[in-house]
Design a protein around this motif. Structure first.
Motif, short mmCIF file in Angstrom:
data_model
loop_
_atom_site.label_atom_id
_atom_site.label_comp_id
_atom_site.label_asym_id
_atom_site.label_seq_id
_atom_site.Cartn_x
_atom_site.Cartn_y
_atom_site.Cartn_z
N ARG A 1 1.16 -1.26 0.36
CA ARG A 1 0.35 -0.50 0.22
C ARG A 1 0.62 0.64 0.12
O ARG A 1 1.67 1.38 0.68
CB ARG A 1 -0.69 0.41 0.91
CG ARG A 1 -1.68 1.38 1.21
CD ARG A 1 -2.40 1.39 2.63
NE ARG A 1 -3.48 3.26 2.76
CZ ARG A 1 -3.71 3.73 3.25
NH1 ARG A 1 -4.01 2.54 4.96
NH2 ARG A 1 -4.48 4.01 4.00
N ASN B 1 -3.54 11.69 4.19
CA ASN B 1 -3.52 11.06 4.43
C ASN B 1 -3.90 11.95 6.20
O ASN B 1 -4.29 11.73 6.81
CB ASN B 1 -2.77 9.17 4.73
CG ASN B 1 -3.58 8.45 3.72
OD1 ASN B 1 -2.73 7.97 2.96
ND2 ASN B 1 -4.64 8.02 3.54
N LEU C 1 -8.54 13.27 5.44
CA LEU C 1 -9.31 14.04 4.34
C LEU C 1 -9.91 12.33 3.63
O LEU C 1 -8.66 11.16 3.49
CB LEU C 1 -9.10 14.98 3.22
CG LEU C 1 -8.39 15.86 4.00
CD1 LEU C 1 -8.35 16.68 2.32
CD2 LEU C 1 -9.75 16.43 4.33
N PHE C 2 -10.94 11.22 2.55
CA PHE C 2 -11.33 11.27 2.36
C PHE C 2 -10.96 11.19 0.64
O PHE C 2 -10.74 12.02 -0.05
CB PHE C 2 -12.96 10.98 1.87
CG PHE C 2 -13.33 10.06 2.81
CD1 PHE C 2 -13.83 9.12 3.33
CD2 PHE C 2 -13.82 11.01 4.18
CE1 PHE C 2 -13.77 8.50 4.40
CE2 PHE C 2 -15.45 10.18 5.09
CZ PHE C 2 -14.86 9.39 5.01
N THR C 3 -10.08 10.67 0.05
CA THR C 3 -8.82 10.55 -1.10
C THR C 3 -9.51 10.03 -2.62
O THR C 3 -9.87 10.76 -2.99
CB THR C 3 -7.48 10.03 -1.05
OG1 THR C 3 -7.15 10.59 0.31
CG2 THR C 3 -6.79 10.70 -1.90
N GLY C 4 -10.11 8.51 -1.68
CA GLY C 4 -10.60 8.04 -2.80
C GLY C 4 -9.31 7.73 -4.07
O GLY C 4 -8.43 7.79 -4.42
N GLU D 1 -7.44 3.82 -6.55
CA GLU D 1 -8.48 3.52 -4.48
C GLU D 1 -9.46 3.49 -5.43
O GLU D 1 -10.51 3.92 -6.32
CB GLU D 1 -8.24 4.84 -3.59
CG GLU D 1 -8.64 4.77 -2.60
CD GLU D 1 -8.16 3.59 -1.49
OE1 GLU D 1 -9.08 2.18 -2.06
OE2 GLU D 1 -7.65 3.81 -0.54
N TYR E 1 -14.41 7.37 -4.18
CA TYR E 1 -15.18 7.80 -3.07
C TYR E 1 -16.78 8.56 -3.01
O TYR E 1 -16.66 8.42 -1.96
CB TYR E 1 -14.06 8.44 -1.92
CG TYR E 1 -14.31 6.97 -0.44
CD1 TYR E 1 -15.19 7.07 0.05
CD2 TYR E 1 -12.94 6.94 -0.05
CE1 TYR E 1 -15.36 6.50 1.33
CE2 TYR E 1 -12.89 6.07 1.38
CZ TYR E 1 -14.10 5.64 1.52
OH TYR E 1 -13.58 5.11 2.62
N LYS F 1 -12.41 12.50 7.37
CA LYS F 1 -13.08 12.14 7.72
C LYS F 1 -13.58 12.15 9.13
O LYS F 1 -14.63 11.81 9.64
CB LYS F 1 -11.91 10.89 7.78
CG LYS F 1 -11.26 10.06 6.58
CD LYS F 1 -10.97 9.15 7.01
CE LYS F 1 -10.60 8.80 5.61
NZ LYS F 1 -9.14 7.79 4.89
N ARG G 1 -17.04 3.29 4.72
CA ARG G 1 -15.51 2.77 4.85
C ARG G 1 -15.66 1.23 4.52
O ARG G 1 -14.42 0.72 4.15
CB ARG G 1 -14.89 3.56 6.05
CG ARG G 1 -14.56 5.06 6.19
CD ARG G 1 -14.20 5.34 7.04
NE ARG G 1 -12.68 5.12 6.77
CZ ARG G 1 -11.84 5.74 7.90
NH1 ARG G 1 -12.17 6.50 8.69
NH2 ARG G 1 -10.33 6.15 7.32
N ARG G 2 -16.21 0.21 5.44
CA ARG G 2 -15.33 -0.58 5.31
C ARG G 2 -16.23 -1.94 5.46
O ARG G 2 -16.03 -2.92 5.26
CB ARG G 2 -14.85 -1.17 7.00
CG ARG G 2 -14.31 -0.33 7.34
CD ARG G 2 -12.73 -1.09 7.05
NE ARG G 2 -11.44 -0.26 6.67
CZ ARG G 2 -11.46 1.39 5.77
NH1 ARG G 2 -11.84 1.41 4.72
NH2 ARG G 2 -10.41 1.49 6.13
N ASN H 1 -8.06 0.11 -0.24
CA ASN H 1 -9.32 -0.69 -0.83
C ASN H 1 -9.11 -1.29 -2.07
O ASN H 1 -9.01 -2.37 -1.75
CB ASN H 1 -10.88 0.82 -0.54
CG ASN H 1 -10.84 0.60 0.11
OD1 ASN H 1 -11.35 0.44 1.39
ND2 ASN H 1 -10.41 1.93 0.94
O1 LIG Z 1 -9.18 8.35 1.87
C1 LIG Z 1 -8.93 6.40 1.59
O2 LIG Z 1 -9.35 6.37 0.18
C2 LIG Z 1 -9.31 5.88 2.21
C3 LIG Z 1 -7.57 5.12 1.84
O3 LIG Z 1 -6.77 6.32 2.79
O4 LIG Z 1 -9.55 5.47 3.29
P1 LIG Z 1 -10.11 4.67 4.07
O5 LIG Z 1 -9.26 4.75 5.15
O6 LIG Z 1 -11.41 4.52 4.34
O7 LIG Z 1 -10.38 3.26 3.25
#
Ligand SMILES: O=C(O)[C@@H](CO)OP(=O)(O)O
Length: 342
Positions: free
Chosen positions: A96, A103, A107-110, A200, A203, A211, A227-228, A272
């Motif tokens: 990863r 990170n 922030l949510f990155t996607g 990724e 998102y 987040k 998220r999960r 992910n």
């Molecule tokens: O923000 C994101 O793109 C992902 C990975 O950093 O977040 P998450 O931890 O929710 O999978």
């Protein structure tokens, strides 16, 4: 004499031979393409291919020594017997990417293309130290800079000192303009394939949101579900299941054939997209994958043997020896590096 291994999931490839070229398509035996012959390969969506050899004008070939689309050149002593032997085992490393600037900001990155922080750069270098004795013949990254930086920085630490080179297949011109005309140079390089399918998970409307603030607004449980959970997508985004559909399909169609032919592969991707690939490799259920978390910059090693993926050791141990139980083949590779470098 050149050697070429042709692979692609869908589309056409062409190999021109101006000096005699041994080639291998998929798992087919090695054949010799005589001087002045052209090989055309058509790959279908079903994973099958048709190939035919035709005579062509040699002058055309001499303009570009061995014009191979997406070539993976194998060492010249690598005949049929050797490649069969090699196909017994291959290493697969998953990393990863290191910490990104988003990170760090939580922030949510996607699919937003954000680079690594200084800490992320250091994590990638550290990851490289952990895998510096493991053979790498091919690298796959997502199309996002944080994964590509991670792969490249990790490879600066590799003891074999081959040069990772991004393969540009996006157009005829990109292919032609990035050709390499020395076989020796090609043998000292590692092809890097960048694929959006390894990106990724997209998102959706969470991209760019904080987040913690999102959890405060929608509730911890809802945000945890986005998220999960396996099959619940965030608003307008991809669920893990949707992400798996493209990432695992890419893995099966493009990466597994490389492993099958004995190539050692490094994949640098994302939380992910890698969770979905690990779900496939470790045969996790949609319940089990919920609790699978990946740290940034920690390489995981699998051995592909007899059609099975075997996870080696724990990825979180503090030292390389603790992390990876070496197979005999890996130990031999390491020994060769020791001999070569001392
Ligand atoms: O923000 C994101 O793109 C992902 C990975 O950093 O977040 P998450 O931890 O929710 O999978």
């Amino acid at each position: 004499m050149a050697n070429a291994m042709l692979h692609q999931s869908v589309g056409n490839l062409q190999l021109l031979s101006n000096s005699g070229t041994r080639y291998k398509v998929g798992n087919k035996y090695v054949r010799l393409l005589p001087k002045g012959f052209k090989l055309e390969v058509e790959f279908s969506k079903r994973g099958t291919y048709r190939s035919r050899e035709r005579k062509f004008n040699v002058i055309q070939a001499s303009a570009s020594q061995t014009s191979v689309v997406d070539p993976v050149l194998v060492p010249s002593n690598n005949g049929t017997h050797e490649s069969q032997k090699k196909s017994n085992e291959a290493a697969l490393i998953l990393i990863r990417h290191g910490e990104s600037l988003w990170n760090e900001k939580n922030l949510f990155t996607g699919c937003v293309d954000v680079p690594l922080t200084k800490k992320g750069v250091e994590e990638a270098i550290e990851a490289g130290k952990r895998i510096c004795n493991i053979p790498v013949d091919m690298i796959y990254t997502s199309s996002l800079i944080r994964a590509q930086m991670t792969a490249m920085l990790a490879m600066t630490q590799h003891r074999r000192k081959k040069v990772p080179i991004i393969i540009h297949n996006e157009s005829e011109q990109a292919r032609a303009w990035s050709q390499i005309y020395s076989e020796d140079t090609i043998n000292q390089s590692i092809p890097v394939m960048a694929a959006w399918q390894l990106n990724e998970r997209m998102y959706g409307e969470l991209q760019g949101l904080n987040k913690q603030e999102t959890a405060d607004r929608f509730g911890i449980e809802k945000v945890h579900e986005w998220r999960r959970s396996y099959d619940i997508p965030p608003p307008d985004g991809e669920s893990l299941e949707m992400c798996a559909q493209r990432a695992v399909a890419y893995f099966k169609n493009n990466i597994e054939p490389q492993l099958l032919s004995g190539k050692n592969v490094l994949i640098a991707a994302h939380g992910n997209s890698l969770r979905s690939i690990i779900m496939y490799l470790d045969k996790l259920t949609s319940q089990e994958v919920i609790s699978l978390e990946l740290s940034t910059g920690i390489p995981m090693l699998y051995i592909f043997k007899e059609g099975k993926f075997i996870r080696r050791g724990s990825p979180v141990a503090p030292t390389e020896a603790g992390v990876y139980a070496y197979t005999r083949r890996l130990a031999q590779y390491r020994q060769k590096l020791d001999e070569m470098l001392h």
